[in-house]
Design an enzyme around this catalytic site. Structure first.
Site, mmCIF file in Angstrom:
data_model
loop_
_atom_site.group_PDB
_atom_site.id
_atom_site.type_symbol
_atom_site.label_atom_id
_atom_site.label_comp_id
_atom_site.label_asym_id
_atom_site.label_seq_id
_atom_site.Cartn_x
_atom_site.Cartn_y
_atom_site.Cartn_z
ATOM 1 N N LYS A 165 20.614 -23.746 -21.551
ATOM 2 C CA LYS A 165 21.925 -23.525 -22.169
ATOM 3 C C LYS A 165 22.376 -24.840 -22.773
ATOM 4 C CE LYS A 165 25.655 -21.223 -23.089
ATOM 5 N NZ LYS A 165 25.441 -21.611 -24.525
ATOM 6 N N LYS A 219 25.304 -31.960 -16.762
ATOM 7 C CA LYS A 219 26.619 -31.373 -17.046
ATOM 8 C C LYS A 219 26.672 -29.925 -16.573
ATOM 9 C CE LYS A 219 27.761 -31.755 -21.394
ATOM 10 N NZ LYS A 219 28.302 -31.686 -22.783
ATOM 11 N N LYS A 226 19.086 -28.190 -25.737
ATOM 12 C CA LYS A 226 19.869 -28.572 -26.934
ATOM 13 C C LYS A 226 18.979 -28.387 -28.146
ATOM 14 C CE LYS A 226 23.984 -30.383 -27.698
ATOM 15 N NZ LYS A 226 25.166 -30.399 -26.807
ATOM 16 N N ASP A 263 27.818 -27.122 -31.569
ATOM 17 C CA ASP A 263 28.011 -28.549 -31.285
ATOM 18 C C ASP A 263 28.488 -29.122 -32.631
ATOM 19 O OD1 ASP A 263 27.255 -30.596 -28.941
ATOM 20 O OD2 ASP A 263 26.754 -31.585 -30.816
ATOM 21 N N THR A 269 36.492 -27.198 -24.677
ATOM 22 C CA THR A 269 36.003 -28.570 -24.460
ATOM 23 C C THR A 269 37.175 -29.541 -24.428
ATOM 24 O OG1 THR A 269 34.018 -27.908 -25.660
ATOM 25 C CG2 THR A 269 34.286 -30.253 -25.207
ATOM 26 N N ASN A 328 36.641 -29.887 -33.593
ATOM 27 C CA ASN A 328 37.082 -28.954 -32.546
ATOM 28 C C ASN A 328 37.540 -29.651 -31.257
ATOM 29 O OD1 ASN A 328 35.720 -27.688 -29.936
ATOM 30 N ND2 ASN A 328 36.627 -26.023 -31.116
ATOM 31 N N SER A 367 31.397 -21.275 -21.982
ATOM 32 C CA SER A 367 30.255 -20.506 -22.496
ATOM 33 C C SER A 367 29.663 -19.665 -21.373
ATOM 34 C CB SER A 367 29.166 -21.445 -23.026
ATOM 35 O OG SER A 367 29.462 -21.875 -24.327
#
Ligand code: GLU
Length: 480
Positions: free
Chosen positions: A123, A147, A159, A199, A242, A273, A412
């Protein structure tokens, strides 16, 4: 005092002195041993990844805090867990061919780094930016493992992305690129395998195009991406998560140190964002954000960025896709500093929310000199290694991205839960869960990072807490 008492006291002092000397000698020896272990470990990692500076930077930060822990908990050392975590389970690189509006044939490079699936499916976000390369994505995927472990949810780490630059591209160009990218990526992802999200450079528009293409090539409506639109399986609060999470985390840190956000002057970098929703939550909790930035420079608004000004920034950046210097034309009294970053501003707190290594040593020194009391990373690894040393040596409260910005990926995870249940939770429900998750991340960091009554090393806390869960799962599953 009698002569005998004097003699006794002298002996006690002597003993105490020797005990201190022995203790200090042991501590120095231990530190030298740790240092040697870390150097030895990094030597191996550097030999294999010599052209990947960002990845090595992220690994070193973890090694420096986790190796002392594994020395004291030998089961992790014997099973060589840390070195195993540094090797991606799988790295996918592919060609992304697309045609621009002028009819030219363009080729970009696509990636997905599937780092670790010990505690859940891979993820992590997709980044579209010209600086994207294997080193950047490996550092991001590596950080994501720790994380995601901290979020308390069953999420592995990955990622991906591309060196494609969405800046200046038309919607049609972005759509054609996303479709080509997903045509290949769709072979590798899935609801139980790997679930990408956004991202830098990947927001709602891109996620929509990516989702549409996945559905077309697989003939399957599935929760294979997060950050989706509300109409097709997205979660309320995901866009905000976030930034909100970073501020919730800052609030926890300040409260644990007898302080609050009320009235604090805050420097925020970035204007995407994360920065936008960091500002929104800072305002809600009584702080005064005074800066925003983009790659052209930063805005300093001494009157504070209020809700009306934030709405303007959101429209400028999300709808018009304009540049931040336009803020200074619109709001008199605000200054635009071309080509500079916000760290010279005299503030109480800093929220780096732009990108990696945006806060180097000299800026860390300036922030400390100007009385900054806390740094909360909304971006991933925005502080350089020597910048972090400055904060650590000055006992500045410092929350690393893998803890402070984990609210995005945590939400998420909540989107995935809703998709699995085929339900949508209310805004309040998701926000409440986000807040609870940030509180539990904070507690977990305190557990492993407490230095003394007045200071918590959140870097050590986050790294060790994140490591332990993944390491235990890896050990239980054998050497695979
Ligand atoms: N890109 C975000 C991060 O750095 C979110 C990832 C996700 O939601 O999967 O954590």
């Amino acid at each position: 005092m009698s002569a005998i008492d004097h003699l006794h006291l002298r002996n006690v002092k002597k003993k105490l002195y020797w005990r201190d000397v022995q203790h200090l000698t042991q501590t120095f020896k231990k530190m030298a041993d740790f240092h040697a272990q870390i150097q030895d470990f990094m030597g191996k990692i550097e030999a294999k990844n010599s052209h990947e500076p960002e990845f090595l930077q992220a690994v070193r930060e973890v090694a420096e805090t986790v190796i002392p822990y594994t020395e004291e908990n030998p089961k992790y050392k014997e099973t060589n867990i840390l070195e195993r975590i540094c090797e991606p389970e799988r790295t996918i690189m592919f060609r992304v061919p697309w045609v621009n509006d002028k009819g030219q044939f363009i080729v970009n490079r696509g990636f997905r780094v599937e780092m670790n699936s010990a505690i859940g499916p891979y993820k992590g976000g997709l980044r579209f930016h010209p600086t994207v390369n294997l080193s950047v994505l490996k550092f991001l995927a590596f950080e994501q493992v720790f994380k995601n472990s901290l979020t308390t949810l069953p999420l592995g780490g990955g990622k991906g992305g591309s060196d494609f630059d969405p800046k200046g591209k038309s919607d049609h160009e972005v759509m054609r690129f996303c479709q080509s990218f997903m045509t290949e990526l769709s072979r590798h992802i899935g609801g139980f395998t790997d679930i990408p999200a956004g991202d830098i450079g990947v927001g709602g528009r891109e996620i929509g195009f990516l989702f549409g293409q996945y559905k077309k090539v697989k003939n399957e409506f599935a929760g294979i991406l997060t950050g989706k639109g509300l109409e097709y399986g997205g979660s309320l609060i995901r866009p905000e998560a976030t930034g909100y999470g970073t501020v919730y985390f800052a609030n926890e840190v300040l409260e644990a140190h007898g302080d609050s956000l009320e009235g604090k002057l805050c420097a925020v970098s970035g204007s995407g964002n994360v920065a936008q929703f960091t500002i929104e939550k800072l305002l809600e909790l009584g702080a005064k954000p005074v800066t925003v930035s983009d790659s052209g420079g930063f805005i300093y608004d001494k009157d504070g960025i209020d809700k009306e000004k934030l709405d303007y920034i959101m429209h400028l950046k999300n709808v018009e896709r304009g540049r931040i210097h336009e803020y200074a034309d619109k709001f008199k009294g605000a200054e635009f500093h071309k080509g500079a970053t916000p760290w010279n501003a005299k503030v109480d707190l800093a929220f780096p929310c732009a990108t990696q290594n945006e806060l180097p040593k000299k800026d860390a020194e300036t922030l400390v000199k100007n009385g900054c009391k806390g740094v909360f990373e909304g971006a991933n690894m925005p502080t350089t290694a020597d910048g972090y040393e400055v904060f650590k040596n000055n006992k500045t409260l410092f929350a690393p991205g893998k803890a402070a910005n984990a609210g995005g990926v945590a939400t998420s995870g909540l989107e995935m839960s809703q998709n699995a249940q085929r339900l949508s939770w209310t805004r309040d429900e998701v926000d409440y869960r986000l807040k609870m998750i940030m509180q539990s991340i904070h507690k977990n960091c305190e557990k492993f990072g407490r230095v003394d009554d007045s200071y918590v090393d959140y870097v050590r806390g986050a790294n060790v807490a994140g490591f332990v869960k993944v390491a235990d799962a890896m050990m239980a599953q054998g050497h695979v």
